[in-house]
Design a protein around this motif. Structure first.
Motif, PDB file in Angstrom:
ATOM      1  N   UNK A  48      -8.157  17.591 -11.530  1.00 52.54           N
ATOM      2  CA  UNK A  48      -6.901  17.321 -11.604  1.00 52.54           C
ATOM      3  C   UNK A  48      -6.641  15.918 -12.239  1.00 52.54           C
ATOM      4  N   UNK A  49      -5.403  15.553 -12.744  1.00 51.15           N
ATOM      5  CA  UNK A  49      -5.309  14.303 -13.474  1.00 51.15           C
ATOM      6  C   UNK A  49      -5.430  13.271 -12.420  1.00 51.15           C
ATOM      7  N   UNK A  50      -5.815  11.900 -12.824  1.00 50.43           N
ATOM      8  CA  UNK A  50      -6.251  10.890 -11.879  1.00 50.43           C
ATOM      9  C   UNK A  50      -4.853  10.383 -11.311  1.00 50.43           C
ATOM     10  N   UNK A  51      -3.951  10.244 -12.565  1.00 53.14           N
ATOM     11  CA  UNK A  51      -2.503   9.777 -12.012  1.00 53.14           C
ATOM     12  C   UNK A  51      -1.524  10.925 -12.319  1.00 53.14           C
ATOM     13  N   UNK A  52      -0.601  11.231 -11.337  1.00 56.18           N
ATOM     14  CA  UNK A  52       0.349  12.230 -11.666  1.00 56.18           C
ATOM     15  C   UNK A  52       1.854  11.585 -11.646  1.00 56.18           C
ATOM     16  N   UNK A  53       2.709  11.995 -12.349  1.00 56.71           N
ATOM     17  CA  UNK A  53       4.338  11.694 -12.298  1.00 56.71           C
ATOM     18  C   UNK A  53       4.991  13.128 -12.117  1.00 56.71           C
ATOM     19  N   UNK A  70      -5.108   7.173  -6.793  1.00 55.66           N
ATOM     20  CA  UNK A  70      -5.988   7.056  -5.956  1.00 55.66           C
ATOM     21  C   UNK A  70      -6.085   5.751  -5.148  1.00 55.66           C
ATOM     22  N   UNK A  71      -6.412   5.712  -3.829  1.00 59.21           N
ATOM     23  CA  UNK A  71      -6.415   4.397  -3.139  1.00 59.21           C
ATOM     24  C   UNK A  71      -7.389   3.529  -3.937  1.00 59.21           C
ATOM     25  N   UNK A  72      -7.581   2.322  -3.611  1.00 60.92           N
ATOM     26  CA  UNK A  72      -8.480   1.260  -4.282  1.00 60.92           C
ATOM     27  C   UNK A  72      -9.881   1.533  -3.666  1.00 60.92           C
ATOM     28  N   UNK A 146      -7.143  -7.856   5.069  1.00 65.43           N
ATOM     29  CA  UNK A 146      -6.354  -8.973   4.504  1.00 65.43           C
ATOM     30  C   UNK A 146      -6.392  -8.789   2.834  1.00 65.43           C
ATOM     31  N   UNK A 147      -7.071  -7.521   2.187  1.00 70.27           N
ATOM     32  CA  UNK A 147      -7.113  -7.840   0.644  1.00 70.27           C
ATOM     33  C   UNK A 147      -5.887  -7.643   0.100  1.00 70.27           C
ATOM     34  N   UNK A 148      -4.880  -6.861   0.658  1.00 66.99           N
ATOM     35  CA  UNK A 148      -3.612  -6.566   0.456  1.00 66.99           C
ATOM     36  C   UNK A 148      -3.627  -5.273  -0.780  1.00 66.99           C
ATOM     37  N   UNK A 149      -4.850  -4.528  -0.483  1.00 70.20           N
ATOM     38  CA  UNK A 149      -5.109  -3.592  -1.353  1.00 70.20           C
ATOM     39  C   UNK A 149      -5.070  -2.120  -0.565  1.00 70.20           C
ATOM     40  N   UNK A 150      -4.773  -1.118  -1.076  1.00 71.23           N
ATOM     41  CA  UNK A 150      -4.606   0.132  -0.390  1.00 71.23           C
ATOM     42  C   UNK A 150      -5.977   0.900  -0.401  1.00 71.23           C
ATOM     43  N   UNK A 252      -8.322  15.642  -0.469  1.00 75.99           N
ATOM     44  CA  UNK A 252      -8.157  14.500  -1.360  1.00 75.99           C
ATOM     45  C   UNK A 252      -6.705  13.794  -1.014  1.00 75.99           C
ATOM     46  N   UNK A 253      -5.616  14.585  -0.698  1.00 76.31           N
ATOM     47  CA  UNK A 253      -4.482  13.965  -0.913  1.00 76.31           C
ATOM     48  C   UNK A 253      -4.248  12.701   0.400  1.00 76.31           C
ATOM     49  N   UNK A 254      -5.087  12.739   1.350  1.00 76.21           N
ATOM     50  CA  UNK A 254      -5.453  11.641   2.217  1.00 76.21           C
ATOM     51  C   UNK A 254      -5.855  10.212   1.472  1.00 76.21           C
ATOM     52  N   UNK A 255      -6.529  10.387   0.160  1.00 77.51           N
ATOM     53  CA  UNK A 255      -6.942   9.241  -0.501  1.00 77.51           C
ATOM     54  C   UNK A 255      -6.046   8.935  -1.648  1.00 77.51           C
ATOM     55  N   UNK A 256      -4.628   9.522  -1.781  1.00 79.68           N
ATOM     56  CA  UNK A 256      -3.960   9.143  -2.773  1.00 79.68           C
ATOM     57  C   UNK A 256      -2.720   8.468  -2.303  1.00 79.68           C
ATOM     58  N   UNK A 257      -2.187   7.397  -2.889  1.00 83.07           N
ATOM     59  CA  UNK A 257      -0.994   6.670  -2.716  1.00 83.07           C
ATOM     60  C   UNK A 257       0.189   7.104  -3.364  1.00 83.07           C
ATOM     61  N   UNK A 258       1.397   7.858  -2.644  1.00 84.73           N
ATOM     62  CA  UNK A 258       2.306   8.248  -3.355  1.00 84.73           C
ATOM     63  C   UNK A 258       3.417   7.221  -3.249  1.00 84.73           C
TER      64      UNK A 258
END
Length: 266
Positions: A48-53, A70-72, A146-150, A252-258
């Motif tokens: 699947x694509x790395x990023x979708x819209x 994807x999450x960081x 505290x990193x501020x990253x997802x 894998x949806x658990x590891x993606x930010x929407x």
């Protein structure tokens, strides 16, 4: 760009340890680990694509636009009782399939990492594996929060411990698997294989009539009994799949930010 702290390199499992674990795992056993990796990848659509819209136009003259990335980072937490290579791989591979770039396996507490688990990491290409004392685990988690990253924490430890909380951080704890019902026919399933992939589990022999009466966390049955087994178990493996694993409801949806937008349709 997110990076794990450099001091983790001091605690990295050495290549020689991975190599020894790989050689200590028999080729037929490695084949089951490879099969689990391939099947979990397949279920989680690694192509699947790395990023979708996605844009959807709805009745009423409005649209929703959803982006997915994807999450960081992802951290897998293990301890000395995290010994099932296939259950660990079934939790790791969805993160890899989702495209998470920074994945770290962290072993804490006394004891050593199971050789079968290390062999599974080697086969999955998971090279970032560290063994940390508890104070360093706490330091790492505080840094991540505290990193501020997802990111995501996948907890495969037996003993529940409180974890710090941070915005944008997801948490999943693997369900306990302590017993598996096994319905045998002739030479199936291979009990040696089951003992290898689940060395921490009690196997309860059942038949078609007693399948519904035994309380277990999963079941291994002939293909013709899948329908009956699914009425009583959330995870069912057929004969021929006894050495593999798949977590129900975890992908894998658990590891993606929407991100979602509500817009006026043009």
């Amino acid at each position: 760009m997110f990076q794990f702290p450099e001091w983790l390199q001091e605690y990295q499992v050495e290549d020689e340890t991975f190599g020894a674990a790989y050689e200590a795992t028999l080729p037929p056993q490695r084949a089951w680990l490879k099969k689990t990796i391939a099947q979990v990848y397949g279920v989680n659509s690694p192509d699947a694509p790395l990023k979708t819209w996605d844009v959807n136009t709805w009745r009423g003259g409005f649209e929703t636009e959803v982006t997915s990335t994807p999450l960081e980072w992802t951290v897998l937490l293990l301890d000395a009782k995290s010994v099932s290579p296939v259950r660990i791989l079934a939790a790791l591979v969805p993160a890899l399939a989702a495209g998470v770039k920074n994945v770290l396996a962290v072993f804490g507490g006394e004891g050593e990492i199971s050789q079968a688990v290390l062999a599974g990491f080697e086969l999955a290409g998971q090279e970032d594996v560290v063994k940390l004392p508890q104070n360093k685990i706490e330091e790492l988690l505080e840094h991540l929060m505290s990193s501020g990253s997802d990111g995501a924490i996948v907890d495969l430890r037996t003993d529940l411990m409180l974890l710090p909380y941070g915005p944008g951080v997801r948490y999943w704890r693997a369900p306990e698997i302590s017993s598996i019902s096994v319905c045998k026919e002739e030479d199936s399933p291979d009990m040696d294989v089951l003992a290898f992939v689940h060395p921490d589990v009690d196997f309860v022999e059942v038949d078609e009539d007693s399948l519904a009466e035994v309380e277990s966390d999963a079941a291994v049955v002939p293909a013709e009994l899948v329908g009956d087994a699914l009425l009583n178990f959330s995870i069912v493996l057929t004969h021929g799949q006894e050495g593999c694993w798949l977590w129900n409801g975890f992908n894998c949806s658990f590891f993606k930010r929407e991100c979602v937008a509500l817009a006026v349709a043009e």
